[in-house]
Design an enzyme around this catalytic site. Sequence first.
Site, PDB file in Angstrom:
ATOM      1  N   GLY A  15       0.722  -1.234   0.096  1.00  0.00           N
ATOM      2  CA  GLY A  15       0.043  -0.246  -0.042  1.00  0.00           C
ATOM      3  C   GLY A  15       0.783   1.166  -0.049  1.00  0.00           C
ATOM      4  O   GLY A  15       1.870   1.263   0.821  1.00  0.00           O
ATOM      5  N   ARG A  45      15.819  -1.662  15.636  1.00  0.00           N
ATOM      6  CA  ARG A  45      14.708  -1.681  14.731  1.00  0.00           C
ATOM      7  C   ARG A  45      14.648  -0.572  13.864  1.00  0.00           C
ATOM      8  O   ARG A  45      14.923   0.601  14.597  1.00  0.00           O
ATOM      9  CB  ARG A  45      13.496  -2.478  15.015  1.00  0.00           C
ATOM     10  CG  ARG A  45      13.678  -3.846  15.593  1.00  0.00           C
ATOM     11  CD  ARG A  45      12.313  -4.536  16.137  1.00  0.00           C
ATOM     12  NE  ARG A  45      11.472  -4.741  14.942  1.00  0.00           N
ATOM     13  CZ  ARG A  45      11.737  -6.046  14.095  1.00  0.00           C
ATOM     14  NH1 ARG A  45      12.512  -6.802  14.418  1.00  0.00           N
ATOM     15  NH2 ARG A  45      10.795  -6.006  13.103  1.00  0.00           N
ATOM     16  N   ASP A  53       5.525   0.837  15.713  1.00  0.00           N
ATOM     17  CA  ASP A  53       6.821   1.010  15.734  1.00  0.00           C
ATOM     18  C   ASP A  53       7.307   2.123  14.532  1.00  0.00           C
ATOM     19  O   ASP A  53       8.457   2.845  14.738  1.00  0.00           O
ATOM     20  CB  ASP A  53       7.591  -0.330  15.257  1.00  0.00           C
ATOM     21  CG  ASP A  53       7.719  -1.375  16.037  1.00  0.00           C
ATOM     22  OD1 ASP A  53       7.065  -1.336  17.253  1.00  0.00           O
ATOM     23  OD2 ASP A  53       8.243  -2.390  15.931  1.00  0.00           O
ATOM     24  N   HIS A  89      -1.043 -17.541  49.497  1.00  0.00           N
ATOM     25  CA  HIS A  89       0.214 -18.301  49.833  1.00  0.00           C
ATOM     26  C   HIS A  89       0.058 -19.826  49.562  1.00  0.00           C
ATOM     27  O   HIS A  89      -0.968 -20.213  50.098  1.00  0.00           O
ATOM     28  CB  HIS A  89       0.488 -17.767  51.362  1.00  0.00           C
ATOM     29  CG  HIS A  89       1.949 -19.057  51.991  1.00  0.00           C
ATOM     30  ND1 HIS A  89       3.076 -18.517  51.539  1.00  0.00           N
ATOM     31  CD2 HIS A  89       1.802 -19.945  52.747  1.00  0.00           C
ATOM     32  CE1 HIS A  89       3.901 -19.622  52.178  1.00  0.00           C
ATOM     33  NE2 HIS A  89       3.140 -20.283  52.902  1.00  0.00           N
TER      34      HIS A  89
END
Length: 468
Positions: free
Chosen positions: A115, A275, A314, A447
């Site tokens: 795209g 990256r 990112d 616990h």
Amino acid sequence: MPDTQFDVIILGGGTGGYVAAIRAGQLGLKTALVDAGKVGGTCLHRGCIPTKALLQTAELYHVFQHREEYGLTADRVGLDYAKTLAKKDKVVTQLWRGVEFLLKKNKVTTFKGWGRLTDAQHIEVTAEDGKKTLLTAQDIVIATGSVPRALPGLAFNGTTILSSDHVLERPTIPASVVILGGGAIGVEFASMYNDFGSQVTLIEMMPHILPQDDAEIAQELTKLLTRRGIKIMAGTKFDIGSVKTDTDKVSATVTLPDGKTETVTGDVLLVAVGRSAVIEDIGLETVGVKVDRGFIVVDEHYRTNVPHLYAIGDVIGGYLLAHVAAHEGMIAVETIAGKDPELLNPHRIPRVTYSRPEVASVGLTAKEAEEQGYEVKVGIFPFRANGKSLILGEAEGMVKLVADKRTDALLGAHIVGPHASDLINEMALARFLEATAWEVAESVHAHPTVSEVLHEAALAVDGMAIHI
């Protein structure tokens, strides 16, 4: 002929992209998702999921190697790495099919192809056969993700110089590996290869591995990994120009903190130095999207400088984490839909390194808090004093909580130890609810459980820990 008119188009089908598409569908927006590969992106196919599948096998292999400590006997425990890879692929495929189903369930139309933006409201999709389709939408979200970053003069070749992508498809385990980069990716693969029997050398330029994490936590992990036989060279410079490769070996010169040089050698060199955002050839220049140091610039709602154009994950930098991208995607499409979403606070984001033992953190380190003007108090509790950790045979590491001495507010949590990736979510919720260390300490923990270390560390903030 498929419909080409939409309310919103998501460019990129990774975790951020497909989550944004699903949320857009849930909100009643007519949605298209464009991706050149399989939906799921890096996290599902080349990152989070496959690496953790391999790490799980590596951890189990380690446990079986020490089976006598658990009172178990067996003549021989071997490793069939081909089956390990097959298991990894099976998990990935199952999740990938699940994502495809969820997209269909939420009436998202998918387009497979590359795209490119032609303007802020149009994307041209080029399929593998060269056929082009022009899509139109009121709003577009860019979620094209990232790829392993190569260093200038040190190109990946897939045989001796590897990226993290190459490792996942490599059919054999190298006898020795040099890893350049001591961040989360480098540390995870160092741990994995060590458990599989490789001789591992880990090189990091900064003073300690996991340079974004608390220094004390990083030092504890360094001690534990070194005890396992991993050679860690922090504060060390790597000479790219010295790299020599042949058919089955690679070597290079490094400069140690004291200025001395040393040659490191391995069957492979894994480059794990970060990256790079995928921003090339997607039409950013055509539309005039602002980019800074390789990442798209956005505001707190993930709007770019171009109206109707958003970016998440990112490609915008910050924490390059799948769960961050997912939340950014939801915020972006909720903004598009006219909602008023809760904005993402970076100090509430949990961060995990899936080594053995795991490392996890949320919020500020003590140093960061002091630099921001806080007077801090710290609570530390070791896993060796926790009953469930001893039962599991995983009693290494510690929890470190950072609180404001004036208000008792929990500022940060840092963990190195078993199940850190699960434990950190309680601390992330505490940060979201603006809890105090006292409130964490007063919360009753069952616990015996590993989570009791959080209760004890919170008590330790005021010097009141019970079991140490």
